[in-house]
Design a protein around this motif. Structure first.
Motif, PDB file in Angstrom:
ATOM      1  N   LEU A  55      41.086  28.214  42.206  1.00 53.36           N
ATOM      2  CA  LEU A  55      39.944  29.010  41.755  1.00 53.36           C
ATOM      3  C   LEU A  55      39.988  30.413  42.346  1.00 53.36           C
ATOM      4  CD1 LEU A  55      37.161  29.309  40.352  1.00 53.36           C
ATOM      5  CD2 LEU A  55      36.155  28.418  42.469  1.00 53.36           C
ATOM      6  N   PHE A  56      40.180  30.511  43.670  1.00 55.72           N
ATOM      7  CA  PHE A  56      40.190  31.817  44.316  1.00 55.72           C
ATOM      8  C   PHE A  56      41.416  32.633  43.927  1.00 55.72           C
ATOM      9  CE2 PHE A  56      36.735  30.067  46.679  1.00 55.72           C
ATOM     10  CZ  PHE A  56      35.992  31.158  47.064  1.00 55.72           C
ATOM     11  N   LEU A  57      42.557  31.969  43.679  1.00 55.65           N
ATOM     12  CA  LEU A  57      43.730  32.680  43.181  1.00 55.65           C
ATOM     13  C   LEU A  57      43.460  33.255  41.797  1.00 55.65           C
ATOM     14  CD1 LEU A  57      46.719  33.509  43.494  1.00 55.65           C
ATOM     15  CD2 LEU A  57      47.312  31.305  42.473  1.00 55.65           C
ATOM     16  N   SER A  58      42.803  32.483  40.948  1.00 59.19           N
ATOM     17  CA  SER A  58      42.458  32.957  39.602  1.00 59.19           C
ATOM     18  C   SER A  58      41.498  34.143  39.668  1.00 59.19           C
ATOM     19  CB  SER A  58      41.821  31.831  38.784  1.00 59.19           C
ATOM     20  OG  SER A  58      42.718  30.757  38.639  1.00 59.19           O
ATOM     21  N   ILE A  59      40.492  34.045  40.528  1.00 55.26           N
ATOM     22  CA  ILE A  59      39.539  35.151  40.696  1.00 55.26           C
ATOM     23  C   ILE A  59      40.256  36.386  41.224  1.00 55.26           C
ATOM     24  CG2 ILE A  59      37.532  35.940  42.015  1.00 55.26           C
ATOM     25  CD1 ILE A  59      36.533  33.000  41.940  1.00 55.26           C
ATOM     26  N   LEU A  60      41.121  36.192  42.225  1.00 51.41           N
ATOM     27  CA  LEU A  60      41.864  37.308  42.810  1.00 51.41           C
ATOM     28  C   LEU A  60      42.729  38.013  41.765  1.00 51.41           C
ATOM     29  CD1 LEU A  60      42.254  38.480  45.713  1.00 51.41           C
ATOM     30  CD2 LEU A  60      44.341  37.144  45.807  1.00 51.41           C
ATOM     31  N   ALA A  61      43.445  37.229  40.971  1.00 57.87           N
ATOM     32  CA  ALA A  61      44.284  37.810  39.918  1.00 57.87           C
ATOM     33  C   ALA A  61      43.427  38.502  38.865  1.00 57.87           C
ATOM     34  CB  ALA A  61      45.145  36.718  39.274  1.00 57.87           C
ATOM     35  N   GLY A  62      42.331  37.883  38.483  1.00 62.83           N
ATOM     36  CA  GLY A  62      41.444  38.484  37.489  1.00 62.83           C
ATOM     37  C   GLY A  62      40.870  39.814  37.943  1.00 62.83           C
ATOM     38  N   GLY A  81      42.137  41.731  40.284  1.00 61.63           N
ATOM     39  CA  GLY A  81      43.252  42.673  40.402  1.00 61.63           C
ATOM     40  C   GLY A  81      43.601  43.295  39.060  1.00 61.63           C
ATOM     41  N   LEU A  82      43.660  42.475  38.020  1.00 59.68           N
ATOM     42  CA  LEU A  82      43.949  42.992  36.674  1.00 59.68           C
ATOM     43  C   LEU A  82      42.800  43.868  36.174  1.00 59.68           C
ATOM     44  CD1 LEU A  82      45.530  39.802  35.092  1.00 59.68           C
ATOM     45  CD2 LEU A  82      46.702  41.949  35.658  1.00 59.68           C
ATOM     46  N   LEU A  83      41.570  43.449  36.444  1.00 55.49           N
ATOM     47  CA  LEU A  83      40.400  44.245  36.068  1.00 55.49           C
ATOM     48  C   LEU A  83      40.481  45.627  36.704  1.00 55.49           C
ATOM     49  CD1 LEU A  83      37.148  44.000  35.100  1.00 55.49           C
ATOM     50  CD2 LEU A  83      36.935  44.070  37.580  1.00 55.49           C
ATOM     51  N   MET A  84      40.786  45.667  37.994  1.00 54.59           N
ATOM     52  CA  MET A  84      40.861  46.945  38.697  1.00 54.59           C
ATOM     53  C   MET A  84      42.010  47.795  38.176  1.00 54.59           C
ATOM     54  SD  MET A  84      39.985  45.638  42.544  1.00 54.59           S
ATOM     55  CE  MET A  84      40.406  47.194  43.294  1.00 54.59           C
ATOM     56  N   GLY A 120      30.355  60.057  36.262  1.00 51.79           N
ATOM     57  CA  GLY A 120      30.872  59.263  35.156  1.00 51.79           C
ATOM     58  C   GLY A 120      31.720  58.094  35.619  1.00 51.79           C
ATOM     59  N   GLU A 121      31.443  57.563  36.797  1.00 49.93           N
ATOM     60  CA  GLU A 121      32.252  56.467  37.338  1.00 49.93           C
ATOM     61  C   GLU A 121      32.206  55.261  36.400  1.00 49.93           C
ATOM     62  OE1 GLU A 121      32.662  53.788  41.407  1.00 49.93           O
ATOM     63  OE2 GLU A 121      30.836  54.895  41.039  1.00 49.93           O
ATOM     64  N   ALA A 122      33.371  54.703  36.135  1.00 48.61           N
ATOM     65  CA  ALA A 122      33.453  53.528  35.275  1.00 48.61           C
ATOM     66  C   ALA A 122      32.837  52.329  35.985  1.00 48.61           C
ATOM     67  CB  ALA A 122      34.905  53.240  34.928  1.00 48.61           C
ATOM     68  N   LEU A 123      32.089  51.541  35.231  1.00 45.70           N
ATOM     69  CA  LEU A 123      31.467  50.341  35.771  1.00 45.70           C
ATOM     70  C   LEU A 123      31.875  49.132  34.936  1.00 45.70           C
ATOM     71  CD1 LEU A 123      27.797  51.607  36.347  1.00 45.70           C
ATOM     72  CD2 LEU A 123      29.640  51.461  38.037  1.00 45.70           C
ATOM     73  N   VAL A 124      32.092  48.020  35.590  1.00 58.78           N
ATOM     74  CA  VAL A 124      32.346  46.756  34.908  1.00 58.78           C
ATOM     75  C   VAL A 124      31.330  45.766  35.453  1.00 58.78           C
ATOM     76  CG1 VAL A 124      33.997  44.901  34.504  1.00 58.78           C
ATOM     77  CG2 VAL A 124      34.801  47.269  34.626  1.00 58.78           C
ATOM     78  N   TRP A 128      34.305  46.319  43.431  1.00 56.05           N
ATOM     79  CA  TRP A 128      35.298  45.338  43.009  1.00 56.05           C
ATOM     80  C   TRP A 128      36.424  45.225  44.039  1.00 56.05           C
ATOM     81  CZ3 TRP A 128      34.272  41.630  39.936  1.00 56.05           C
ATOM     82  CH2 TRP A 128      33.370  41.790  38.882  1.00 56.05           C
ATOM     83  N   GLY A 129      36.789  46.344  44.650  1.00 55.48           N
ATOM     84  CA  GLY A 129      37.816  46.319  45.693  1.00 55.48           C
ATOM     85  C   GLY A 129      37.371  45.507  46.896  1.00 55.48           C
ATOM     86  N   THR A 130      36.107  45.645  47.277  1.00 56.72           N
ATOM     87  CA  THR A 130      35.564  44.872  48.397  1.00 56.72           C
ATOM     88  C   THR A 130      35.526  43.383  48.059  1.00 56.72           C
ATOM     89  OG1 THR A 130      34.224  46.764  49.084  1.00 56.72           O
ATOM     90  CG2 THR A 130      33.575  44.602  49.929  1.00 56.72           C
ATOM     91  N   ILE A 131      35.094  43.067  46.848  1.00 56.95           N
ATOM     92  CA  ILE A 131      35.078  41.662  46.414  1.00 56.95           C
ATOM     93  C   ILE A 131      36.500  41.110  46.429  1.00 56.95           C
ATOM     94  CG2 ILE A 131      34.617  40.108  44.474  1.00 56.95           C
ATOM     95  CD1 ILE A 131      32.297  42.042  43.711  1.00 56.95           C
ATOM     96  N   HIS A 132      37.448  41.892  45.933  1.00 58.15           N
ATOM     97  CA  HIS A 132      38.856  41.502  45.898  1.00 58.15           C
ATOM     98  C   HIS A 132      39.369  41.190  47.310  1.00 58.15           C
ATOM     99  CE1 HIS A 132      42.806  41.412  43.961  1.00 58.15           C
ATOM    100  NE2 HIS A 132      43.283  42.184  44.932  1.00 58.15           N
ATOM    101  N   LEU A 133      38.994  42.041  48.267  1.00 56.96           N
ATOM    102  CA  LEU A 133      39.398  41.837  49.664  1.00 56.96           C
ATOM    103  C   LEU A 133      38.861  40.515  50.198  1.00 56.96           C
ATOM    104  CD1 LEU A 133      40.523  42.802  52.432  1.00 56.96           C
ATOM    105  CD2 LEU A 133      38.278  43.850  52.799  1.00 56.96           C
ATOM    106  N   TYR A 134      37.584  40.254  50.009  1.00 56.32           N
ATOM    107  CA  TYR A 134      36.989  39.039  50.559  1.00 56.32           C
ATOM    108  C   TYR A 134      37.477  37.773  49.855  1.00 56.32           C
ATOM    109  CZ  TYR A 134      34.113  41.854  53.590  1.00 56.32           C
ATOM    110  OH  TYR A 134      33.703  42.719  54.563  1.00 56.32           O
ATOM    111  N   VAL A 135      37.720  37.862  48.565  1.00 57.78           N
ATOM    112  CA  VAL A 135      38.298  36.716  47.856  1.00 57.78           C
ATOM    113  C   VAL A 135      39.708  36.448  48.388  1.00 57.78           C
ATOM    114  CG1 VAL A 135      39.126  35.903  45.601  1.00 57.78           C
ATOM    115  CG2 VAL A 135      36.881  36.967  45.786  1.00 57.78           C
TER     116      VAL A 135
END
Length: 121
Positions: free
Chosen positions: A16-23, A25-28, A43-47, A55-62
């Motif tokens: 699960l966490f590998l899938s989230i991490l990859a997702g 990473g691809l999103l970013m 005009g910062e892009a938001l998802v 998203w980078g912080t979430i990516h780090l913690y995941v």
């Protein structure tokens, strides 16, 4: 909880966490402009309402959570790992050299990124 159930839970969480991490990473990689020099521009892009720094912080913690799960996984399977390793490398002296070299390569690879960030490259 019995060991087989714990193993299954850890492995399911790792996937699960590998899938989230990859997702993430691809999103970013494909959703944010990496060439923008001002990270807080109007005009910062938001998802999903979140910018690239969040998203980078979430990516780090995941990623850190995944590392912890992998360490638990290795701990739970350490006897099997030792047994397979002993069968793979039968000479005890070579086993120590190969094991030490492998751990050294892993540590260098891990800390290389930290040192690179500290020296500013």
């Amino acid at each position: 909880m019995k060991k087989p159930e714990l193993n299954f839970l850890i492995e399911a969480l790792m996937f699960l966490f590998l899938s989230i991490l990859a997702g993430i990473g691809l999103l970013m990689r494909f959703s944010f402009d990496t060439h923008d020099t001002d990270p807080h521009s109007a005009g910062e892009a938001l998802v999903f309402g979140l910018g690239d720094s969040v998203w980078g912080t979430i990516h780090l913690y995941v990623g850190l959570t995944l590392v912890i799960l992998v360490i638990i996984h290795i701990y739970l399977h350490f006897t099997a790992i030792q047994s397979m390793y002993s069968k793979l490398v039968t000479n005890p002296q070579k086993r120590k050299i190969v094991g030490f070299t492998y751990i050294l390569i892993c540590l260098v690879a891990f800390f290389l990124f930290i040192v690179t960030k500290l020296i500013g490259h």
